[in-house]
Motif scaffolding. Structure first.
Motif, PDB file in Angstrom:
ATOM      1  N   ILE A  90       1.378 -14.103  55.858  1.00 50.08           N
ATOM      2  CA  ILE A  90       2.486 -13.146  55.727  1.00 50.08           C
ATOM      3  C   ILE A  90       3.457 -13.259  56.907  1.00 50.08           C
TER       4      ILE A  90
ATOM      5  N   MET B 202       6.448 -15.717  56.621  1.00 52.75           N
ATOM      6  CA  MET B 202       7.639 -15.272  55.898  1.00 52.75           C
ATOM      7  C   MET B 202       8.210 -16.339  54.981  1.00 52.75           C
TER       8      MET B 202
ATOM      9  N   LYS C 157       0.418  -7.664  51.559  1.00 51.68           N
ATOM     10  CA  LYS C 157       1.492  -6.710  51.825  1.00 51.68           C
ATOM     11  C   LYS C 157       1.280  -6.114  53.211  1.00 51.68           C
TER      12      LYS C 157
ATOM     13  N   ASP D 278       8.917  -1.766  58.314  1.00 49.54           N
ATOM     14  CA  ASP D 278       9.500  -2.561  57.229  1.00 49.54           C
ATOM     15  C   ASP D 278       8.403  -3.200  56.387  1.00 49.54           C
ATOM     16  N   GLU D 279       8.591  -3.150  55.084  1.00 51.41           N
ATOM     17  CA  GLU D 279       7.567  -3.715  54.208  1.00 51.41           C
ATOM     18  C   GLU D 279       7.841  -5.199  53.918  1.00 51.41           C
ATOM     19  N   HIS D 280       6.826  -5.987  54.094  1.00 49.43           N
ATOM     20  CA  HIS D 280       6.877  -7.410  53.745  1.00 49.43           C
ATOM     21  C   HIS D 280       5.802  -7.670  52.684  1.00 49.43           C
TER      22      HIS D 280
ATOM     23  N   HIS E 133       8.186 -14.609  49.452  1.00 48.18           N
ATOM     24  CA  HIS E 133       8.088 -13.562  50.475  1.00 48.18           C
ATOM     25  C   HIS E 133       9.235 -12.581  50.290  1.00 48.18           C
ATOM     26  N   THR E 134       8.887 -11.361  49.953  1.00 46.51           N
ATOM     27  CA  THR E 134       9.913 -10.334  49.768  1.00 46.51           C
ATOM     28  C   THR E 134      10.101  -9.600  51.085  1.00 46.51           C
ATOM     29  N   LYS E 135      11.341  -9.596  51.559  1.00 45.47           N
ATOM     30  CA  LYS E 135      11.652  -8.998  52.857  1.00 45.47           C
ATOM     31  C   LYS E 135      11.994  -7.519  52.691  1.00 45.47           C
ATOM     32  N   PRO E 136      12.111  -6.803  53.807  1.00 48.18           N
ATOM     33  CA  PRO E 136      12.409  -5.368  53.718  1.00 48.18           C
ATOM     34  C   PRO E 136      13.706  -5.079  52.956  1.00 48.18           C
TER      35      PRO E 136
ATOM     36  N   THR F 207      14.255 -12.219  48.587  1.00 49.57           N
ATOM     37  CA  THR F 207      13.018 -12.996  48.535  1.00 49.57           C
ATOM     38  C   THR F 207      13.253 -14.429  48.998  1.00 49.57           C
TER      39      THR F 207
END
Lengths: 365, 262
Positions: free
Chosen positions: A46, A49, A96, A102-104, A146-149, A153
Motif C-alpha cells: 500500500i 501507491m 486499505k 487520508d484513505e488509501h 491504488h485509489t488515493k484520498p 486511481t
C-alpha cells in the motif's frame, strides 16, 4: 502515519484489521506462520501507491529465488498466486489504510491469460510512458489499482513480456508516479545494500544530521570514533573508525552495528513515511535492546516516520516498553496476531495492559 | 529467568494479593479441585511435600532436595519446573495485585496468547474495603473497560464466552475484607477471646495505637496461637488453620462452583 489498516484476501489473511490502534512504533508478535511478515508485505504494497513492481520483490524479501525457465505459468505461480489468500486469485486483494487522515486503497487482481496451456498469449502493450517499444504479453497479468484520498486511481500492471527480438522480460506499465510518502522494507533474508546505506548517510550528512547516529552506534560499538563513506571494492560503503589505523566497513564491525545503522538511516531517509523491519531483534545483544528502541523511537519521532517491526523475543518487548514508558505519548504498541477459529485477529496491548503483563510475568507473545 | 505465566485453564480466578491467592488455592484443594486442577494445588504445595509425595514430578530436574517456603525465589523455581510437567488444570488462581491494577491485569489475562479460546469463565475476587457497593462498581468498570459483560450484582455469574463473576469479600457485607471472613469463621474459637482481650489491653495501655487495619492484626494475633506461629493468612490456609466447613465460607464455595459450571 497510518492510524488504521484493513487487509482482505492477502497471503494468510482472509480479513485482518487494526482499528485506530496503530502507534508511531508498532511491534508485531505472534507464533510462526501467523502472518507477521505478511502484514509487513501488505503495508509495503500500500505504501508503494500503485507500484505493482513491489509485489515482485516480496519473494526476494523472503529469500526465495526461482530461476525462470521460460514457462509463463511458472511465473504466475511463483510471483502472483502466493500473495492471494489460499492461492485463490479469483478474489481480489484489498489493502486499505488511513494515513494522516487520508484513505488509501490498494486493490490487486489477476488478469488471466485466455489460455494457460500452450500459448498463454495475453495481448500486446503498445509502448509505455518510459518510451519502450511494443511487446507481446505472456501469461497472467498482475494489476494494482491504488485509489488515493482524492479518489483518483493509479493503475499499474506487471507482466511477462517478449520483445520483437525474442527473450522474456518483466515489465511494469505504466511507470507509477512517486509515492506521496517514503517507505522501506528491511527484510530478514535480504542482504543489506552497502551502497544504499552509504547513499542514505551521504544525504543525511549533507543535511547536517548524522552526529546523533554516531552517538547511537557507540552504544553497540563503544570504540567507534567517526563514520565516513568510502569506496570499497568499487562500492560506496559506510565505514567506521575504531582507531586501528584503517576505516572498517560497518558490516565487518558486527551485525548489530550495521543493522542498527541501516535501521536508523532508513528511518531518517523516510520522513513522514513508513519503515518495515522483519525480525528486528536479530543481531542485537539483549543488553542494548532498550537503547536500540530508544534510538529508534527518537529517530521515528524526529523524522515523523512510522515503524512496523516483527520479532519473537520477550526481551525485545520488555526493552521496547522500557524505552517508551517514560515517553509522554507512549508512541508504542505491541500487537499480537493470533488465529482464533480459523481467522486471524489482532490483539493490541495498550501501555497499562503491557505494563501489567510484564510486571506479572504473563506471556504476551 | 522464570518461565512466563500462561493462561492455560478455562477458569481464571483473579484475586487481590498474594495472600488471597494462597487462600483460594487452599480452598480449591479442599473442594477437590486439586487433582484435576493441579495448578492451584501444586502452586501452594511447592515445598518439601512435593518431593516426598511426587518424586516422579521432579526426577531429572535440577532442584534442591528441600525448599523452604520462605525462600520465594526457590519456591517459584520449583513451582514453575513442576508446572511445566503437568497438564493444565481446570482452574487457575492469579494475583492481580492491588485494586488499581485490576483493569490492566484483567486486560493482560484476556489478551494473553490463546486466552480467548481457552478461557470459559473469569472470577474476580476483591475486598469490599469501606464500601462494598463501590468495590463492586470498580470491578464492574474493569470488566466493561475491556469489552466484556459485567454482572449486575456480586456473586452472580453471567454471560458466555466468557462467563464473568465478581465476588466481594466478605460476601453480603457492606464493608470488610478477606481477613474478616476468616475471623468470622473462627469467632467461636477459644483463642479469639484472648485475641480480643489482647487488643483491649493494648488500646488501654498505649497512648497512641497506630494500627489502621484491626482485621489484619486480629488474624495475626489469632494465628500466633496456632502450632506454627508467623504464618500469613494464605499460608495458614494451606496448613489447614481455617475450617472450610464453617458456613461463612459457603457463599465463596458457591461462587467457585458457579464459575466452574458449564
Amino acid at each position: 502515519m497510518f492510524t488504521s489498516l484493513s487487509i482482505r484476501n492477502f497471503r494468510c489473511f482472509e480479513e485482518l484489521s487494526f482499528d485506530e490502534s496503530l502507534a508511531r512504533v508498532n511491534l508485531i508478535a505472534g507464533t510462526n506462520s501467523v502472518g507477521k511478515t505478511a502484514l509487513l508485505e501488505a503495508i509495503y504494497v500500500i505504501i508503494g501507491m500503485g507500484n505493482a513492481e513491489l509485489v515482485l520483490r516480496l519473494s526476494a524479501f523472503r529469500g526465495a529465488v526461482v530461476p525462470f525457465a521460460g514457462e509463463p505459468r511458472q511465473f504466475s505461480e511463483f510471483f502472483w498466486e502466493p500473495i492471494f489468500h489460499n492461492l485463490d486469485s479469483s478474489q481480489d486483494i484489498q489493502i486499505k489504510g488511513l494515513h494522516s487522515g487520508d484513505e488509501h486503497i490498494a486493490r490487486l487482481s489477476i488478469d488471466r491469460a485466455p489460455s494457460a496451456k500452450i500459448a498463454p498469449y495475453n495481448g500486446t502493450v503498445e509502448g509505455d510512458n518510459a518510451g519502450l517499444g511494443s511487446v507481446t504479453v505472456y501469461g497472467d497479468v498482475l494489476k494494482l489499482a491504488h485509489t488515493k484520498p482524492d479518489e483518483s486511481t493509479i493503475e499499474t500492471s506487471m507482466m511477462l513480456v517478449a520483445g520483437e527480438g525474442g527473450g522474456f522480460g518483466i515489465r511494469m506499465t505504466p511507470v507509477p508516479p512517486e509515492p506521496a510518502f517514503g517507505g522501506s522494507y528491511l527484510a530478514t533474508h535480504q542482504t543489506r545494500s552497502l551502497a544504499e546505506d552509504a547513499a542514505r548517510y551521504t544525504r543525511l550528512e549533507s543535511a547536517g544530521e548524522p552526529s546523533d547516529l554516531l552517538e547511537t552506534l557507540r552504544m553497540v560499538e563503544p570504540r567507534l570514533e567517526r563514520l565516513r563513506v568510502g569506496v570499497v571494492a568499487g562500492i560506496p560503503t559506510l565505514r567506521g573508525d575504531i582507531a586501528i589505523g584503517r576505516m572498517i566497513p560497518l558490516s565487518l564491525l558486527g551485525d548489530g552495528l550495521s543493522r542498527l545503522a541501516s535501521i536508523l538511516l532508513t528511518i531518517a531517509d523516510s520522513p513522514d513515511g513508513v519503515v518495515l523491519i522483519d525480525e528486528i531483534e536479530n543481531g542485537f545483544h539483549h543488553s542494548v535492546l532498550s537503547q536500540v528502541w530508544a534510538a529508534i523511537g527518537e529517530a521515528a519521532r524526529r523524522y515523523n516516520t512510522q515503524v512496523f517491526a516483527t520479532m519473537h523475543s520477550f526481551e525485545c518487548i520488555e526493552a521496547a516498553h522500557e524505552a517508551f514508558r517514560e515517553d509522554k505519548e507512549y508512541a508504542f504498541r505491541l500487537h499480537r496476531l493470533e488465529r482464533i477459529a480459523d481467522e486471524t485477529h489482532v490483539i493490541t496491548y495498550d501501555q497499562g495492559t503491557l505494563a501489567a503483563a510484564l510486571r506479572s510475568n504473563l506471556e504476551v507473545r | 529467568m522464570p518461565s512466563r505465566i500462561e493462561v492455560k485453564a478455562p477458569i481464571q480466578l483473579l484475586v487481590e494479593g498474594r495472600d488471597a491467592q494462597y487462600f483460594f488455592m487452599a480452598l480449591l484443594n479442599h473442594l477437590n479441585y486439586n487433582n484435576v486442577e493441579v495448578q492451584s494445588g501444586v502452586e501452594w504445595r511447592g515445598h518439601a511435600r512435593i518431593y516426598r509425595e511426587s518424586p516422579d514430578l521432579i526426577s531429572g530436574l535440577d532442584l534442591e532436595s528441600e525448599v523452604d517456603v520462605s525462600d520465594l525465589q526457590a519456591f517459584h523455581r520449583v513451582r514453575n519446573a513442576i508446572l511445566s510437567r503437568l497438564e493444565p488444570g481446570k482452574l487457575e488462581v492469579k494475583d492481580f495485585g492491588g485494586i488499581r491494577d485490576l483493569r490492566n491485569f484483567l486486560s493482560a489475562v484476556w489478551n494473553a496468547p490463546s486466552a480467548r479460546t481457552t478461557i470459559k469463565a473469569i472470577g474476580i475476587v476483591r475486598d469490599a474495603e469501606r464500601v462494598a457497593a463501590t468495590a463492586f462498581e470498580s470491578a464492574q468498570d474493569a470488566v466493561v473497560s475491556i469489552g466484556l459483560n459485567s454482572p449486575d450484582s456480586p456473586q452472580q455469574v453471567v454471560g458466555t464466552k466468557p462467563r464473568i463473576g465478581i465476588l466481594i469479600l466478605p460476601p453480603g457485607k457492606s464493608d470488610g475484607m478477606l481477613e474478616d471472613v476468616c475471623l468470622d469463621a473462627v469467632h467461636d474459637d477459644p483463642a479469639m477471646q484472648c485475641v480480643e482481650e489482647y487488643f483491649t489491653c493494648v488500646q488501654e495501655s498505649v497512648e497512641y495505637w497506630p494500627n489502621r487495619n484491626p482485621s489484619k492484626a486480629r488474624v495475626q494475633a489469632f494465628l500466633a496461637s496456632r502450632e506454627r506461629p508467623g504464618l500469613l493468612l494464605g499460608q495458614a490456609a494451606e496448613r489447614g488453620e481455617w475450617n472450610w466447613e464453617h458456613p461463612t465460607y459457603s457463599p465463596i464455595k458457591r461462587f467457585i462452583r458457579d464459575l466452574a459450571k458449564g
